[in-house]
Design an enzyme around this catalytic site. Structure first.
Site, PDB file in Angstrom:
ATOM      1  N   HIS A  81       0.841  -1.205   0.000  1.00 53.64           N
ATOM      2  CA  HIS A  81       0.000   0.000   0.000  1.00 53.64           C
ATOM      3  C   HIS A  81       0.880   1.262   0.000  1.00 53.64           C
ATOM      4  O   HIS A  81       0.996   1.923   1.053  1.00 53.64           O
ATOM      5  CB  HIS A  81      -0.908  -0.005   1.233  1.00 53.64           C
ATOM      6  CG  HIS A  81      -2.044   0.955   1.162  1.00 53.64           C
ATOM      7  ND1 HIS A  81      -1.927   2.302   1.440  1.00 53.64           N
ATOM      8  CD2 HIS A  81      -3.348   0.764   0.826  1.00 53.64           C
ATOM      9  CE1 HIS A  81      -3.096   2.895   1.314  1.00 53.64           C
ATOM     10  NE2 HIS A  81      -3.969   1.989   0.936  1.00 53.64           N
ATOM     11  N   PHE A  82       1.495   1.630  -1.074  1.00 52.12           N
ATOM     12  CA  PHE A  82       1.532   0.959  -2.374  1.00 52.12           C
ATOM     13  C   PHE A  82       2.996   0.718  -2.710  1.00 52.12           C
ATOM     14  O   PHE A  82       3.850   1.445  -2.190  1.00 52.12           O
ATOM     15  CB  PHE A  82       0.865   1.825  -3.444  1.00 52.12           C
ATOM     16  CG  PHE A  82      -0.585   2.111  -3.155  1.00 52.12           C
ATOM     17  CD1 PHE A  82      -1.568   1.183  -3.487  1.00 52.12           C
ATOM     18  CD2 PHE A  82      -0.961   3.301  -2.536  1.00 52.12           C
ATOM     19  CE1 PHE A  82      -2.895   1.442  -3.238  1.00 52.12           C
ATOM     20  CE2 PHE A  82      -2.292   3.556  -2.273  1.00 52.12           C
ATOM     21  CZ  PHE A  82      -3.268   2.627  -2.616  1.00 52.12           C
TER      22      PHE A  82
END
Length: 205
Positions: A81-82
Site C-alpha cells: 500500500h503501495f
C-alpha cells in the site's frame, strides 16, 4: 486525497464460556499491545490487532488526549500500500483515532473495563497522505458518555503538515465477567495489561 463522509458500524463480540481465549478480542495469550478494534462482517468475526500509537503526550481525563504515531518503512503493510508510493492506509489512520479515544476513556474511568471496542464511525474524512518518515499527531475529545457508550471527536495531522483524517467515533465498553462470571480473571489480567501499557506510552524515554 479527499473522500465523502462515511459511516461504519462495528459490533463487539461476546466473550464465551468454552473458549475465552478465542472469543475474547484482546486475549493476552494471543494478542498484542494494541488498543484494538473488533469488527464483525456478516456472521464472521474479523479481528484487527494493531499497535499504532507510539506515544501519549498529553491527556486530561474526561476531556481530551493527544498522541503520536511514527510511520516507518518497516511496517509490512506498506509493501502493498503501495509498492511505488507507500502511504498509511486510511483505515489505519482511523484506527489511531479509535485507539486514542480508547485510551482517553480508560483514563477517564480509571481502567474499570477490560474491553473497549468501536461501535460506529461517522463523518470520516481523509486529507493529506501519510508517508513513511513522518509523525502522525492524533488528538481526541470526549463529546458525550452515556452508560456503556461514549462518543469522541478526533483528528490526525502530519507533524508540520496538513490534516490526514477526522472522524466522530462511538465506542462501547464491557467486562468479560458481565457475560460470564468465570472470566473475572481475564478482566483482571487485561486491566493490568492496559495499565502497564499506558505507563509505557506516557513514561520517560
Amino acid at each position: 486525497m479527499t473522500g465523502r463522509p462515511r459511516t461504519t458500524t462495528l459490533v463487539p463480540p461476546v466473550a464465551g464460556v468454552k473458549d475465552p481465549e478465542y472469543t475474547h478480542p484482546l486475549s493476552l495469550n494471543r494478542a498484542d499491545r494494541s488498543g484494538g478494534v473488533v469488527c464483525v462482517s456478516g456472521s464472521e468475526y474479523g479481528r484487527m490487532r494493531f499497535t499504532l500509537i507510539d506515544r501519549i503526550t498529553e491527556w486530561q481525563p474526561g476531556k481530551s488526549l493527544k498522541a503520536v504515531k511514527y510511520l516507518t518503512l518497516a511496517e509490512e503493510y506498506l509493501a502493498d500500500h503501495f509498492p511505488t508510493f507507500p502511504v498509511m492506509p486510511g483505515v489505519l489512520m482511523l484506527e489511531t483515532v479509535v485507539e486514542a479515544g480508547a485510551w482517553l476513556w480508560r483514563t477517564t474511568d480509571d481502567f474499570s473495563h477490560s474491553v473497549i471496542a468501536m461501535r460506529e464511525a461517522k463523518n470520516v474524512k481523509y486529507g493529506t497522505f501519510m508517508q513513511p518518515g513522518h509523525a502522525l499527531e492524533i488528538s481526541v475529545e470526549l463529546v458525550k458518555q452515556e452508560g456503556s457508550l461514549a462518543t469522541f471527536r478526533g483528528k490526525g495531522n502530519v507533524q508540520g503538515g496538513g490534516q490526514t483524517v477526522s472522524a466522530q467515533v462511538t465506542l462501547t465498553k464491557y467486562n468479560a465477567q458481565d457475560k460470564n462470571p468465570a472470566l473475572a480473571g481475564v478482566d483482571e489480567k487485561l486491566i493490568a495489561h492496559w495499565r502497564e501499557r499506558f505507563a509505557w506510552l506516557t513514561g520517560p524515554r
